[in-house]
Every structure is written in C-alpha cells, then in structure tokens.
Design a protein around this motif. Structure first.
Motif, PDB file in Angstrom:
ATOM      1  N   THR A 186       0.849  -1.187   0.000  1.00  0.00           N
ATOM      2  CA  THR A 186       0.000   0.000   0.000  1.00  0.00           C
ATOM      3  C   THR A 186       0.887   1.241   0.000  1.00  0.00           C
ATOM      4  O   THR A 186       1.800   1.342   0.824  1.00  0.00           O
ATOM      5  CB  THR A 186      -0.916   0.040   1.241  1.00  0.00           C
ATOM      6  OG1 THR A 186      -1.708  -1.154   1.286  1.00  0.00           O
ATOM      7  CG2 THR A 186      -1.830   1.261   1.191  1.00  0.00           C
ATOM      8  N   LYS A 205       1.771   4.652   1.134  1.00  0.00           N
ATOM      9  CA  LYS A 205       1.366   5.405   2.310  1.00  0.00           C
ATOM     10  C   LYS A 205       1.792   6.870   2.272  1.00  0.00           C
ATOM     11  O   LYS A 205       1.129   7.722   2.865  1.00  0.00           O
ATOM     12  CB  LYS A 205       1.967   4.758   3.565  1.00  0.00           C
ATOM     13  CG  LYS A 205       1.315   3.449   3.958  1.00  0.00           C
ATOM     14  CD  LYS A 205      -0.106   3.649   4.450  1.00  0.00           C
ATOM     15  CE  LYS A 205      -0.703   2.371   4.993  1.00  0.00           C
ATOM     16  NZ  LYS A 205      -2.103   2.558   5.469  1.00  0.00           N
ATOM     17  N   TYR A 206       2.912   7.177   1.630  1.00  0.00           N
ATOM     18  CA  TYR A 206       3.411   8.546   1.705  1.00  0.00           C
ATOM     19  C   TYR A 206       4.281   8.850   0.489  1.00  0.00           C
ATOM     20  O   TYR A 206       4.896   7.946  -0.090  1.00  0.00           O
ATOM     21  CB  TYR A 206       4.237   8.758   2.980  1.00  0.00           C
ATOM     22  CG  TYR A 206       4.270  10.194   3.444  1.00  0.00           C
ATOM     23  CD1 TYR A 206       3.324  10.684   4.322  1.00  0.00           C
ATOM     24  CD2 TYR A 206       5.244  11.066   2.965  1.00  0.00           C
ATOM     25  CE1 TYR A 206       3.337  12.002   4.734  1.00  0.00           C
ATOM     26  CE2 TYR A 206       5.276  12.389   3.371  1.00  0.00           C
ATOM     27  CZ  TYR A 206       4.317  12.851   4.262  1.00  0.00           C
ATOM     28  OH  TYR A 206       4.330  14.156   4.653  1.00  0.00           O
TER      29      TYR A 206
END
Length: 417
Positions: free
Chosen positions: A338, A340-341
């Motif tokens: 995933t 995330k940032y």
C-alpha cells in the motif's frame, strides 16, 4: 590539694559524660532522619533506572545488589530494549600491535579496550601458536552513530575485532572470527558478552549473507544464505545456543544473481533484495516455518531504493523520479503493498534511505557526499544534520541499523525472574 584534684577529676568526668551523651543524641537524630526517608518500592526504582542512558545503566549495576538484580532481570532488559532508539553501527580501522610473548602472540590494546580476539583465546583456553609476526595489522574499533537534535554524534564501544559485522538484532551482533576460517562470534558490544558459534558451511564471503532474528519464544536464530558449488542458493539455520547448524531448502524460484544489501527483519520474516539494481521482487523467509517466498515489489527496485523495517511493518522506499520518493508498506507476508506517503521536495534523486526512527515520524537519508538528512512526516520538512566533513563516509566502512541494549542470547522472554 587533694580536694582540688578531686574537683578536677569530677569536672573531667562530667565533660566526658556530656560528650558521650551528645554523641548518642547525634546518632539517634541521624537514625531518625534515615528512618524518615520514604521507602522506594522495587517497581519505582526500576521505573527510574529504565530512563537512564545505556552507559549509565552499565555503571549503575554496581551501586548495590538490589540495583544489580533489577538491571539484570529479563523484564528490565526487555523493557529497556523497547525504549532503545535505532543507531548506525560500523567498524573504523585502527592500527594495533601484535607482540611475541613467551610461546604465544598477544594483542596490545589501549587501556579499557575490549578485544574480541582476546576473548576468543580465553573461550578456547588456548594460546595462539607462534606465526610470523605482523607488526602493525589492521583491526577495527566498533563505533555507532546517533542522529539527534539536528546533529550527528559518533560514539565508541571501546571494542575491537579483526572481522566484519555480519548481522545485527536487538543489540546483538555476529562478527567474523578471523582466527579460524568460517567461524563466527556472537556478542553484545554494550555488555561485552561473547560466545563462539559452531562452524557452518564455508563459502567465499561475497557469495553469502547472514541474518540474525528473534524468534517468538525469545530465542535467536542465525540464517546463512549462500551459493553452493552448482551456483544455486543453499541455506542453513543455527538456533543460538545449539551445537550445530540445520540445513533447510533454499529458495526454489530460480537463481539469485546477488544477495544485495543486508537482509531486513520485519513482519516475522527475513527479506532480501536479490539484485542491487532493477529487482522486481524480494526473497522472503518466514521465521516460524523456515519457508522461502517470492514477494513482488510494487515497482522495480533501483540502486538507491531500499526495503526497511518501520513501525512493525516492512517498507519499500523508492525513487519515483528526481523530485519524488514514495513509501510503500506491507503489513504481513500475505498482504499487498500500500502506498502510504510521498516525499516531494527539491532534488532528492541521490538520497539513500538509512532507517526510520522508532519513536518519531522521521526517516533518515544519506547523500552521495556523506551528508545526512532527516524528513519529518508531521512537519513535512527535510533537515540537514550538522557534522564534520567526511566523518560519515569512512573508506570501506559498512553501516548497519542497530540498537544499544542489555540483551543476551541466553535469556528468553519466558524466563522467570
């Protein structure tokens, strides 16, 4: 005359009685003061000691027996480990002297310096036989680097060794024992506890990789991944404390060209990037069942990209383009990545990820000139750490993520106090 002498004796006796009475009163007062000091429960003392830096804890063990018992207890050691921030451990070359003394060779160390090789001699209970004396061989002093308050601090364990660091976990490191080919030593550079590990499969150093991991029971395993004589990848595992290695099946999904950087321990598994540049997957070994898996990366890994442990997850830090670094997260071996940032500030193409802080929302990078930067996720700000020029990039040095702790491989989490 007799009357005056008698009076003088009486006065002297009276003075002595008064002095004795005063002494007794002073002792009684002192005792009352001591009795008035409130009793500190063991938990309270432990709560105070746990906040001391690791160097102070080492000295505090010898203050009194109760403190020694607290600091050496498995519960205290575990709690101290959970509070330990990450550092970068590395070896810096130093010159030392080996001199001939009677029928053996002796390493000449600076005062208060701990020598791994000297400890190995002690463990083996033998002397090094006479060989041609190398007057100034290179040894390595073990150091670590701390990033704090915008500055880089380099500190010294005052421990030396001849071999390189192979693996690190929970404050324990595995080091080559150069006195015998293929032999390894496990140690804690803080407590200076050392033990020899049994010989395993011996292959050239550039064709092998080691990973030290903590098991669910609290014990430790050393995983040795190596290329065999047929150029396939073999694997053996040592439960620390056992007398022999166990051979297990290596990865079965094709040849691995190169092991890349040090493996990363996260989400209950060890992870390798099989190639430095342009790898589309990682090689993963789950610790409980000792099985290998292939996990596809969200995008091909390039030279400056890294996989890292962060906040109990596995992270893939990758350069999307010149001005953008993406952070992907994997929560378990069976999950999917995933995103995330995204860090998008200035030209950050040459920044190499080092590690995530354990207690702050920060990630640290190293530039190609040895400069260190930290990105704060809350402030979304990239800051440069101040340091002396060239102190980070030591020629030939290899840097490994580490923590300073009191951990011993002999103490398991389920051990009783």
């Amino acid at each position: 005359m007799a009357e005056k002498a008698c009076k003088k004796m009486s006065l002297l006796k009276l003075a002595e009685e008064r002095a004795l009475m005063k002494k007794k009163l002073d002792e009684q007062k002192q005792k009352q003061q001591l009795d008035s000091v409130p009793y500190l429960p063991k938990d309270c003392v432990s709560n105070i000691l746990i906040r001391l830096p690791i160097e102070s804890l080492q000295r505090s063990r010898f203050v009194c027996k109760p403190w020694y018992g607290i600091i050496k207890s498995p519960t205290f050691i575990r709690d101290n480990l959970h509070r330990a921030e990450k550092v970068m451990i590395f070896l810096a070359p130093v010159k030392t002297l080996i001199r001939r003394r009677y029928d053996h060779l002796e390493f000449v160390e600076n005062p208060n310096t701990f020598s791994v090789e000297s400890k190995v001699f002690e463990l083996k209970s033998v002397h090094m036989l006479l060989q041609p004396v190398i007057e100034s061989p290179f040894k390595y002093v073990t150091k670590y680097m701390v990033f704090e308050d915008g500055k880089i601090a380099i500190r010294d364990y005052n421990a030396t060794c001849l071999g390189k660091i192979r693996a690190s976990c929970d404050g324990l490191i595995v080091v080559d024992n150069k006195l015998e080919k293929g032999e390894l030593v496990i140690m804690n550079p803080v407590t200076r506890e050392v033990n020899l590990l049994p010989l395993g499969t011996i292959y050239p150093p550039h064709d092998e990789s080691f990973g030290l991991v903590r098991c669910g029971s609290g014990g430790y395993k050393l995983v040795h991944l190596f290329r065999d004589e047929f150029h396939y990848i073999g694997c053996e595992v040592l439960d620390i404390g056992e007398k022999s290695w166990r051979v297990i099946d290596g990865p079965s999904f094709g040849l691995v060209k190169w092991f890349g950087y040090y493996p990363v321990f996260a989400i209950g598994a060890l992870h390798w990037v099989p190639e430095v540049d342009h790898s589309e997957y990682i090689v993963t070994m789950t610790i409980d069942d000792e099985k290998f898996h292939k996990i596809m990366l969200p995008k091909a890994s390039r030279f400056n990209d890294r996989i890292m442990e962060a906040y109990e997850c596995l992270c893939f830090v990758t350069h999307e383009d010149i001005n953008e670094i993406s952070i992907w997260v994997l929560g378990s071996v069976s999950d999917t990545w995933t995103k995330k940032y995204t860090i998008a500030i200035g030209c950050i193409r040459d920044l190499v990820p080092l590690y995530f802080s354990r207690f702050k929302w920060e990630i640290y990078f190293m530039d190609k000139d040895g400069s260190v930067f930290g990105f704060d996720f809350e402030d979304e700000h990239m800051k440069k750490f101040t340091t002396m020029k060239g102190c980070f990039m030591l020629p030939g040095a290899e840097y490994m993520v580490h923590v300073n702790s009191l951990v011993s491989w002999q103490i398991k989490e389920n051990d009783h106090e």
